[in-house]
Design a protein around this motif. Structure first.
Motif, PDB file in Angstrom:
ATOM      1  N   UNK A  94     -16.354  39.996  25.152  1.00 29.52           N
ATOM      2  CA  UNK A  94     -15.484  38.830  25.240  1.00 29.52           C
ATOM      3  C   UNK A  94     -14.896  38.502  23.864  1.00 29.52           C
ATOM      4  N   UNK A  95     -15.716  38.547  22.833  1.00 30.17           N
ATOM      5  CA  UNK A  95     -15.256  38.254  21.475  1.00 30.17           C
ATOM      6  C   UNK A  95     -14.168  39.238  21.054  1.00 30.17           C
ATOM      7  N   UNK A  96     -14.385  40.524  21.316  1.00 24.24           N
ATOM      8  CA  UNK A  96     -13.395  41.549  20.973  1.00 24.24           C
ATOM      9  C   UNK A  96     -12.106  41.340  21.759  1.00 24.24           C
ATOM     10  N   UNK A  97     -12.238  41.043  23.031  1.00 27.70           N
ATOM     11  CA  UNK A  97     -11.065  40.826  23.874  1.00 27.70           C
ATOM     12  C   UNK A  97     -10.255  39.632  23.442  1.00 27.70           C
TER      13      UNK A  97
ATOM     14  N   UNK B  26      -5.492  37.253  20.702  1.00 23.92           N
ATOM     15  CA  UNK B  26      -4.943  36.408  19.644  1.00 23.92           C
ATOM     16  C   UNK B  26      -4.006  37.212  18.736  1.00 23.92           C
ATOM     17  N   UNK B  27      -4.392  38.448  18.432  1.00 27.39           N
ATOM     18  CA  UNK B  27      -3.559  39.310  17.590  1.00 27.39           C
ATOM     19  C   UNK B  27      -2.221  39.605  18.255  1.00 27.39           C
ATOM     20  N   UNK B  28      -2.255  39.920  19.542  1.00 26.76           N
ATOM     21  CA  UNK B  28      -1.019  40.207  20.274  1.00 26.76           C
ATOM     22  C   UNK B  28      -0.135  38.966  20.339  1.00 26.76           C
ATOM     23  N   UNK B  29      -0.733  37.816  20.630  1.00 28.14           N
ATOM     24  CA  UNK B  29       0.049  36.572  20.698  1.00 28.14           C
ATOM     25  C   UNK B  29       0.697  36.258  19.357  1.00 28.14           C
ATOM     26  N   UNK B  30      -0.060  36.470  18.285  1.00 31.53           N
ATOM     27  CA  UNK B  30       0.482  36.203  16.960  1.00 31.53           C
ATOM     28  C   UNK B  30       1.670  37.113  16.678  1.00 31.53           C
ATOM     29  N   UNK B  31       1.558  38.385  17.010  1.00 33.96           N
ATOM     30  CA  UNK B  31       2.656  39.332  16.793  1.00 33.96           C
ATOM     31  C   UNK B  31       3.878  38.982  17.628  1.00 33.96           C
ATOM     32  N   UNK B  32       3.646  38.413  18.813  1.00 31.38           N
ATOM     33  CA  UNK B  32       4.744  38.021  19.696  1.00 31.38           C
ATOM     34  C   UNK B  32       5.265  36.625  19.383  1.00 31.38           C
ATOM     35  N   UNK B  33       4.579  35.918  18.507  1.00 35.46           N
ATOM     36  CA  UNK B  33       4.993  34.554  18.167  1.00 35.46           C
ATOM     37  C   UNK B  33       4.677  33.546  19.252  1.00 35.46           C
TER      38      UNK B  33
END
Length: 96
Positions: free
Chosen positions: A77-80, A85-92
């Motif tokens: 769950x932590x990794x997921x 969060x990383x993908x959302x940040x890259x997508x803004x």
């Protein structure tokens, strides 16, 4: 099982399973039946969880010899969540 009803409270993590609760239930059932089988999670590098049913003596020996490591139940769950969060940040996209 054997005339007993087993229940396990689980947390609501939204899109994620409470793997700790899932793992506690079969382990409690195995102990109550005096089985040597244990259910453990193995490390992964992503949001998947590998559950292994293993004889307790075998597990202890493998761990003592440094041939196997276990993963905390919440690691998937932590990794997921970190990946999301990383993908959302890259997508803004705002993180909720």
């Amino acid at each position: 099982m054997d005339g007993n009803t087993y229940r396990q409270q689980a947390e609501n993590y939204g899109d994620w399973y409470d793997l700790g609760a899932v793992m506690r239930l079969p382990n409690r059932m195995a102990r109550n039946r005096s089985l040597e089988t244990r259910f453990v999670t193995l490390p992964t590098s992503d949001q998947t969880a590998i559950v292994w049913a293993v004889d307790n003596d075998v597990l202890t020996r493998l761990m003592d010899e440094g041939l196997i490591a276990l993963s905390p139940d919440e690691m998937a769950m932590t990794s997921g969540k970190a990946f999301e969060a990383e993908v959302r940040e890259k997508l803004g996209v705002a993180v909720e």
